[in-house]
Scaffold this motif. Structure first.
Motif, PDB file in Angstrom:
ATOM      1  N   SER A  79       0.846  -1.192   0.000  1.00 23.25           N
ATOM      2  CA  SER A  79       0.000   0.000   0.000  1.00 23.25           C
ATOM      3  C   SER A  79       0.877   1.236   0.000  1.00 23.25           C
ATOM      4  N   ILE A  80       0.325   2.317  -0.503  1.00 24.17           N
ATOM      5  CA  ILE A  80       1.011   3.610  -0.508  1.00 24.17           C
ATOM      6  C   ILE A  80      -0.014   4.666  -0.141  1.00 24.17           C
ATOM      7  N   GLU A  81       0.388   5.606   0.708  1.00 27.34           N
ATOM      8  CA  GLU A  81      -0.545   6.639   1.127  1.00 27.34           C
ATOM      9  C   GLU A  81       0.143   7.985   1.212  1.00 27.34           C
ATOM     10  N   ASP A 117      -5.072   6.745  -0.222  1.00 26.48           N
ATOM     11  CA  ASP A 117      -4.620   5.422   0.208  1.00 26.48           C
ATOM     12  C   ASP A 117      -4.876   4.427  -0.925  1.00 26.48           C
ATOM     13  N   VAL A 118      -3.804   3.904  -1.506  1.00 27.45           N
ATOM     14  CA  VAL A 118      -3.905   3.011  -2.656  1.00 27.45           C
ATOM     15  C   VAL A 118      -3.187   1.702  -2.340  1.00 27.45           C
ATOM     16  N   SER A 119      -3.768   0.592  -2.777  1.00 21.36           N
ATOM     17  CA  SER A 119      -3.185  -0.726  -2.505  1.00 21.36           C
ATOM     18  C   SER A 119      -2.733  -1.407  -3.791  1.00 21.36           C
ATOM     19  N   TYR A 120      -1.903  -2.441  -3.616  1.00 22.44           N
ATOM     20  CA  TYR A 120      -1.432  -3.224  -4.762  1.00 22.44           C
ATOM     21  C   TYR A 120      -1.490  -4.701  -4.397  1.00 22.44           C
ATOM     22  N   ASN A 177      -5.053 -16.997 -10.389  1.00 19.44           N
ATOM     23  CA  ASN A 177      -6.111 -16.248  -9.691  1.00 19.44           C
ATOM     24  C   ASN A 177      -5.740 -14.774  -9.761  1.00 19.44           C
ATOM     25  N   GLU A 178      -5.833 -14.211 -10.946  1.00 18.29           N
ATOM     26  CA  GLU A 178      -5.296 -12.879 -11.212  1.00 18.29           C
ATOM     27  C   GLU A 178      -5.896 -11.814 -10.299  1.00 18.29           C
ATOM     28  N   GLY A 179      -5.009 -10.998  -9.713  1.00 20.61           N
ATOM     29  CA  GLY A 179      -5.451  -9.958  -8.793  1.00 20.61           C
ATOM     30  C   GLY A 179      -5.733  -8.646  -9.510  1.00 20.61           C
ATOM     31  N   PRO A 180      -6.143  -7.641  -8.753  1.00 20.94           N
ATOM     32  CA  PRO A 180      -6.538  -6.367  -9.354  1.00 20.94           C
ATOM     33  C   PRO A 180      -5.373  -5.469  -9.738  1.00 20.94           C
ATOM     34  N   GLY A 181      -4.155  -5.772  -9.211  1.00 16.52           N
ATOM     35  CA  GLY A 181      -3.059  -4.832  -9.410  1.00 16.52           C
ATOM     36  C   GLY A 181      -3.229  -3.670  -8.451  1.00 16.52           C
ATOM     37  N   ILE A 182      -3.188  -2.444  -8.949  1.00 12.87           N
ATOM     38  CA  ILE A 182      -3.327  -1.257  -8.106  1.00 12.87           C
ATOM     39  C   ILE A 182      -4.810  -0.895  -7.989  1.00 12.87           C
ATOM     40  N   TYR A 183      -5.261  -0.731  -6.765  1.00  9.95           N
ATOM     41  CA  TYR A 183      -6.690  -0.489  -6.562  1.00  9.95           C
ATOM     42  C   TYR A 183      -6.932   0.340  -5.306  1.00  9.95           C
ATOM     43  N   ILE A 184      -8.146   0.848  -5.187  1.00  6.73           N
ATOM     44  CA  ILE A 184      -8.599   1.616  -4.026  1.00  6.73           C
ATOM     45  C   ILE A 184      -9.854   0.950  -3.488  1.00  6.73           C
ATOM     46  N   MET A 185      -9.937   0.824  -2.173  1.00  9.40           N
ATOM     47  CA  MET A 185     -11.134   0.288  -1.543  1.00  9.40           C
ATOM     48  C   MET A 185     -11.996   1.424  -1.001  1.00  9.40           C
ATOM     49  N   ASP A 186     -13.295   1.343  -1.260  1.00 10.03           N
ATOM     50  CA  ASP A 186     -14.276   2.247  -0.667  1.00 10.03           C
ATOM     51  C   ASP A 186     -15.317   1.374   0.010  1.00 10.03           C
ATOM     52  N   GLY A 187     -15.097   1.104   1.286  1.00 13.06           N
ATOM     53  CA  GLY A 187     -15.946   0.140   1.973  1.00 13.06           C
ATOM     54  C   GLY A 187     -15.682  -1.240   1.412  1.00 13.06           C
ATOM     55  N   ASP A 188     -16.732  -1.902   0.929  1.00 13.47           N
ATOM     56  CA  ASP A 188     -16.594  -3.229   0.332  1.00 13.47           C
ATOM     57  C   ASP A 188     -16.421  -3.188  -1.185  1.00 13.47           C
TER      58      ASP A 188
END
Length: 223
Positions: free
Chosen positions: A125-127, A138-141, A148-159
């Motif tokens: 994560s980077i913030e 706040d951004v995650s990776y 099971n390919e992941g999202p790469g770089i993403y942001i969570m807003d609740g669920d």
């Protein structure tokens, strides 16, 4: 021979009459009675939650960031954060994040359900924060697991997850370099030795940040 045949025809006629009467009776019943008790669910659970969320979001912040924070599992122990007040790094992170568009990912819940059965993996994560520790961005990776390919770089807003649109390479490379530098400065040969070494460090533990020093908190950096 004629009597049995005649009896059979009478029985058949009665059966047809009963079935016909039942069909006519069903036609006059209310619709709620004739519908199935359990209707098939054709809409994904992910579409039934967070329906008030937008389809895309754009990273924006009015206040000038004063702190850059990063985390990584498993390189930085316990997934703890490391921070820097280096203006060149903060400016570069702001340049890579501000104005970027993230699109809603409806497959996130399914992905997390599969990922929960996996062992290991990687998450970063980077913030960007204000001088008093308020979070501006706040951004995650998550690169995902094999098959099971992941999202790469993403942001969570609740669920709800939003995945970064466009090329993620520059931001990903920047995060990797920050994580590597923080790992070498604060984790080698071990966190306590790195803390006590006295050498100048770009990356700091949370309890070395102004907001925790002023409040007297030891933060979460003791590992």
């Amino acid at each position: 021979m004629r009597s049995p045949a005649r009896i059979g025809l009478i029985v058949l006629a009665l059966a047809i009459a009963v079935v016909g009467a039942g069909a006519v009776g069903m036609a006059f019943l209310p619709a709620a009675v004739t519908e199935p008790v359990v209707k098939p669910v054709t809409q994904s659970v992910e579409l039934l939650t967070g329906d008030d969320k937008p389809e895309t979001i754009t990273v924006d912040f009015d206040e000038q960031p004063a702190v850059l924070g990063i985390s990584n599992y498993p390189r930085i122990q316990l997934g703890a954060m490391r921070y820097t007040t280096d203006t060149s790094l903060i400016d570069r992170a702001s340049e890579l994040l501000k104005g970027k568009t993230f699109k809603r990912w409806y497959g996130y819940a399914s992905y997390r359900a599969k990922a929960n059965d996996m062992v290991g993996g990687c998450h970063s994560s980077i913030e960007l924060d204000t001088a008093n520790g308020a979070k501006l961005c706040d951004v995650s990776y998550d690169p995902g697991y094999e098959g099971n390919e992941g999202p790469g770089i993403y942001i969570m807003d609740g669920d709800v997850a939003y995945v970064m649109e466009g090329d993620q390479t520059e931001l990903n490379d920047f995060m990797d370099q920050c994580i590597q530098d923080a790992y070498e400065q604060t984790c080698l040969p071990d966190p306590q030795t790195a803390r006590d070494s006295g050498s100048a460090r770009t990356w700091l533990f949370e309890d070395e940040m102004p907001w925790t020093v002023e409040s007297g908190s030891m933060g979460s950096a003791k590992e």
